[in-house]
Design a protein around this motif. Structure first.
Motif, PDB file in Angstrom:
ATOM      1  N   ASP A  71     -31.577  26.033  -3.264  1.00  0.00           N
ATOM      2  CA  ASP A  71     -30.494  25.904  -4.238  1.00  0.00           C
ATOM      3  C   ASP A  71     -29.499  24.820  -3.832  1.00  0.00           C
ATOM      4  O   ASP A  71     -28.958  24.117  -4.687  1.00  0.00           O
ATOM      5  CB  ASP A  71     -29.768  27.240  -4.424  1.00  0.00           C
ATOM      6  N   ARG A  72     -29.281  24.654  -2.550  1.00  0.00           N
ATOM      7  CA  ARG A  72     -28.353  23.607  -2.085  1.00  0.00           C
ATOM      8  C   ARG A  72     -28.954  22.228  -2.297  1.00  0.00           C
ATOM      9  O   ARG A  72     -28.247  21.283  -2.629  1.00  0.00           O
ATOM     10  CB  ARG A  72     -27.991  23.829  -0.634  1.00  0.00           C
ATOM     11  N   ARG A  73     -30.251  22.104  -2.099  1.00  0.00           N
ATOM     12  CA  ARG A  73     -30.931  20.828  -2.353  1.00  0.00           C
ATOM     13  C   ARG A  73     -30.813  20.476  -3.846  1.00  0.00           C
ATOM     14  O   ARG A  73     -30.496  19.361  -4.219  1.00  0.00           O
ATOM     15  CB  ARG A  73     -32.396  20.906  -1.946  1.00  0.00           C
ATOM     16  N   ILE A  74     -31.038  21.465  -4.698  1.00  0.00           N
ATOM     17  CA  ILE A  74     -30.954  21.252  -6.141  1.00  0.00           C
ATOM     18  C   ILE A  74     -29.527  20.902  -6.552  1.00  0.00           C
ATOM     19  O   ILE A  74     -29.307  20.041  -7.416  1.00  0.00           O
ATOM     20  CB  ILE A  74     -31.495  22.485  -6.889  1.00  0.00           C
ATOM     21  N   ALA A  75     -28.552  21.537  -5.922  1.00  0.00           N
ATOM     22  CA  ALA A  75     -27.149  21.212  -6.217  1.00  0.00           C
ATOM     23  C   ALA A  75     -26.854  19.750  -5.878  1.00  0.00           C
ATOM     24  O   ALA A  75     -26.175  19.050  -6.643  1.00  0.00           O
ATOM     25  CB  ALA A  75     -26.222  22.139  -5.442  1.00  0.00           C
ATOM     26  N   ASP A  76     -27.371  19.262  -4.755  1.00  0.00           N
ATOM     27  CA  ASP A  76     -27.164  17.857  -4.398  1.00  0.00           C
ATOM     28  C   ASP A  76     -27.880  16.926  -5.371  1.00  0.00           C
ATOM     29  O   ASP A  76     -27.351  15.873  -5.743  1.00  0.00           O
ATOM     30  CB  ASP A  76     -27.647  17.582  -2.968  1.00  0.00           C
ATOM     31  N   MET A  77     -29.077  17.293  -5.788  1.00  0.00           N
ATOM     32  CA  MET A  77     -29.802  16.475  -6.762  1.00  0.00           C
ATOM     33  C   MET A  77     -29.003  16.377  -8.064  1.00  0.00           C
ATOM     34  O   MET A  77     -28.866  15.297  -8.638  1.00  0.00           O
ATOM     35  CB  MET A  77     -31.189  17.071  -7.026  1.00  0.00           C
ATOM     36  N   ASN A  78     -28.474  17.501  -8.517  1.00  0.00           N
ATOM     37  CA  ASN A  78     -27.651  17.507  -9.734  1.00  0.00           C
ATOM     38  C   ASN A  78     -26.401  16.657  -9.558  1.00  0.00           C
ATOM     39  O   ASN A  78     -26.005  15.944 -10.481  1.00  0.00           O
ATOM     40  CB  ASN A  78     -27.258  18.932 -10.111  1.00  0.00           C
ATOM     41  N   ALA A  79     -25.790  16.735  -8.386  1.00  0.00           N
ATOM     42  CA  ALA A  79     -24.583  15.953  -8.135  1.00  0.00           C
ATOM     43  C   ALA A  79     -24.868  14.461  -8.260  1.00  0.00           C
ATOM     44  O   ALA A  79     -24.093  13.730  -8.873  1.00  0.00           O
ATOM     45  CB  ALA A  79     -24.025  16.272  -6.751  1.00  0.00           C
ATOM     46  N   PHE A  80     -25.994  14.001  -7.721  1.00  0.00           N
ATOM     47  CA  PHE A  80     -26.336  12.586  -7.821  1.00  0.00           C
ATOM     48  C   PHE A  80     -26.594  12.177  -9.271  1.00  0.00           C
ATOM     49  O   PHE A  80     -26.139  11.124  -9.712  1.00  0.00           O
ATOM     50  CB  PHE A  80     -27.563  12.258  -6.965  1.00  0.00           C
ATOM     51  N   LEU A  81     -27.318  12.990 -10.000  1.00  0.00           N
ATOM     52  CA  LEU A  81     -27.608  12.653 -11.394  1.00  0.00           C
ATOM     53  C   LEU A  81     -26.365  12.686 -12.272  1.00  0.00           C
ATOM     54  O   LEU A  81     -26.135  11.787 -13.073  1.00  0.00           O
ATOM     55  CB  LEU A  81     -28.671  13.594 -11.961  1.00  0.00           C
ATOM     56  N   ILE A  82     -25.558  13.712 -12.118  1.00  0.00           N
ATOM     57  CA  ILE A  82     -24.374  13.858 -12.957  1.00  0.00           C
ATOM     58  C   ILE A  82     -23.331  12.795 -12.622  1.00  0.00           C
ATOM     59  O   ILE A  82     -22.739  12.192 -13.514  1.00  0.00           O
ATOM     60  CB  ILE A  82     -23.769  15.271 -12.820  1.00  0.00           C
ATOM     61  N   ALA A  83     -23.118  12.549 -11.336  1.00  0.00           N
ATOM     62  CA  ALA A  83     -22.080  11.601 -10.925  1.00  0.00           C
ATOM     63  C   ALA A  83     -22.338  10.211 -11.494  1.00  0.00           C
ATOM     64  O   ALA A  83     -21.423   9.556 -11.983  1.00  0.00           O
ATOM     65  CB  ALA A  83     -21.996  11.540  -9.410  1.00  0.00           C
ATOM     66  N   GLY A  84     -23.559   9.776 -11.471  1.00  0.00           N
ATOM     67  CA  GLY A  84     -23.862   8.447 -11.984  1.00  0.00           C
ATOM     68  C   GLY A  84     -23.905   8.392 -13.495  1.00  0.00           C
ATOM     69  O   GLY A  84     -23.401   7.459 -14.114  1.00  0.00           O
ATOM     70  N   THR A  85     -24.472   9.394 -14.105  1.00  0.00           N
ATOM     71  CA  THR A  85     -24.700   9.373 -15.546  1.00  0.00           C
ATOM     72  C   THR A  85     -23.439   9.650 -16.342  1.00  0.00           C
ATOM     73  O   THR A  85     -23.138   8.960 -17.306  1.00  0.00           O
ATOM     74  CB  THR A  85     -25.780  10.406 -15.924  1.00  0.00           C
ATOM     75  N   TYR A  86     -22.693  10.642 -15.953  1.00  0.00           N
ATOM     76  CA  TYR A  86     -21.575  11.087 -16.776  1.00  0.00           C
ATOM     77  C   TYR A  86     -20.263  10.404 -16.452  1.00  0.00           C
ATOM     78  O   TYR A  86     -19.239  10.712 -17.036  1.00  0.00           O
ATOM     79  CB  TYR A  86     -21.444  12.610 -16.713  1.00  0.00           C
ATOM     80  N   MET A  87     -20.271   9.434 -15.559  1.00  0.00           N
ATOM     81  CA  MET A  87     -19.067   8.640 -15.341  1.00  0.00           C
ATOM     82  C   MET A  87     -18.707   7.909 -16.622  1.00  0.00           C
ATOM     83  O   MET A  87     -17.537   7.765 -16.963  1.00  0.00           O
ATOM     84  CB  MET A  87     -19.343   7.649 -14.215  1.00  0.00           C
ATOM     85  N   LEU A  88     -19.718   7.481 -17.388  1.00  0.00           N
ATOM     86  CA  LEU A  88     -19.460   6.817 -18.674  1.00  0.00           C
ATOM     87  C   LEU A  88     -18.749   7.736 -19.648  1.00  0.00           C
ATOM     88  O   LEU A  88     -17.849   7.322 -20.369  1.00  0.00           O
ATOM     89  CB  LEU A  88     -20.781   6.369 -19.305  1.00  0.00           C
ATOM     90  N   THR A  89     -19.133   8.998 -19.670  1.00  0.00           N
ATOM     91  CA  THR A  89     -18.511   9.938 -20.586  1.00  0.00           C
ATOM     92  C   THR A  89     -17.050  10.160 -20.221  1.00  0.00           C
ATOM     93  O   THR A  89     -16.179  10.178 -21.077  1.00  0.00           O
ATOM     94  CB  THR A  89     -19.247  11.298 -20.532  1.00  0.00           C
ATOM     95  N   LEU A  90     -16.772  10.289 -18.942  1.00  0.00           N
ATOM     96  CA  LEU A  90     -15.405  10.532 -18.515  1.00  0.00           C
ATOM     97  C   LEU A  90     -14.518   9.327 -18.804  1.00  0.00           C
ATOM     98  O   LEU A  90     -13.355   9.480 -19.166  1.00  0.00           O
ATOM     99  CB  LEU A  90     -15.373  10.864 -17.016  1.00  0.00           C
ATOM    100  N   VAL A  91     -15.069   8.148 -18.678  1.00  0.00           N
ATOM    101  CA  VAL A  91     -14.291   6.947 -18.953  1.00  0.00           C
ATOM    102  C   VAL A  91     -14.037   6.795 -20.441  1.00  0.00           C
ATOM    103  O   VAL A  91     -12.968   6.363 -20.863  1.00  0.00           O
ATOM    104  CB  VAL A  91     -15.026   5.702 -18.394  1.00  0.00           C
ATOM    105  N   SER A  92     -14.998   7.193 -21.274  1.00  0.00           N
ATOM    106  CA  SER A  92     -14.863   6.978 -22.709  1.00  0.00           C
ATOM    107  C   SER A  92     -14.056   8.048 -23.432  1.00  0.00           C
ATOM    108  O   SER A  92     -13.695   7.869 -24.579  1.00  0.00           O
ATOM    109  CB  SER A  92     -16.257   6.870 -23.344  1.00  0.00           C
ATOM    110  N   VAL A  93     -13.799   9.161 -22.776  1.00  0.00           N
ATOM    111  CA  VAL A  93     -13.074  10.254 -23.439  1.00  0.00           C
ATOM    112  C   VAL A  93     -11.610   9.989 -23.529  1.00  0.00           C
ATOM    113  O   VAL A  93     -10.945   9.316 -22.948  1.00  0.00           O
ATOM    114  CB  VAL A  93     -13.325  11.595 -22.708  1.00  0.00           C
TER     115      VAL A  93
END
Length: 161
Positions: free
Chosen positions: A139-161
């Protein structure tokens, strides 16, 4: 066809048809595809809107999860409202995301078992590093994988909101 080429084709179709589109959605899908391909070796092909892939499902469920997390920022007591539809949908989104990522780990291990040890050790992708790291549990490995995907992908959403 690479993600960038698919995105370029998609945008040219919109331009020729002179139709409106959500540029934020197009950029999130492009960013997600590039990150998932380069860092994790995944070709989830989220540029095709007709295709329901693990990547498309991941993006949708992550959106549900992040929206509820944002709501909880403004109302911390929401996390105790387990009877509401929003709470139950949030839990379902997390379950789906974890299942998708477990499948990614399983596929990576299956591919790694087919290659020699030297090739597995020399894998310098983010996924390779995450898989070589000793985690207390999966579960910790999966949490880190999610962190990498979300951090890069959703930075655009946070900037555009």
């Amino acid at each position: 066809m690479t993600s960038l080429v698919k995105c370029q084709h998609k945008l040219s179709v919109y331009a020729k048809a002179r139709t409106t589109f959500d540029l934020n959605d197009v950029m999130i899908r492009l960013t997600f595809d590039v990150i998932s391909e380069s860092a994790f070796g995944l070709n989830w092909n989220t540029q095709d809107e007709d295709l329901v892939s693990d990547g498309t499902l991941y993006l949708h469920e992550t959106d549900v999860r992040l929206r509820e997390s944002a709501r909880r920022t403004f109302n911390p007591f929401r996390k105790y409202c387990f009877w509401t539809q929003d709470y139950q949908r949030h839990v379902l989104a997390i379950e789906r995301i974890v299942n998708i990522m477990r499948g990614v780990v399983k596929e990576y291990r299956a591919e790694a078992s087919k290659t020699d040890v030297a090739a597995a050790i020399s894998d310098q992708s983010i996924m390779g590093h995450l898989m070589r790291h000793a985690y207390a549990d999966e579960d910790r490995r999966i949490a880190d994988m999610n962190a990498f995907l979300i951090a890069g992908t959703y930075m655009l959403t946070l900037v555009s909101v």
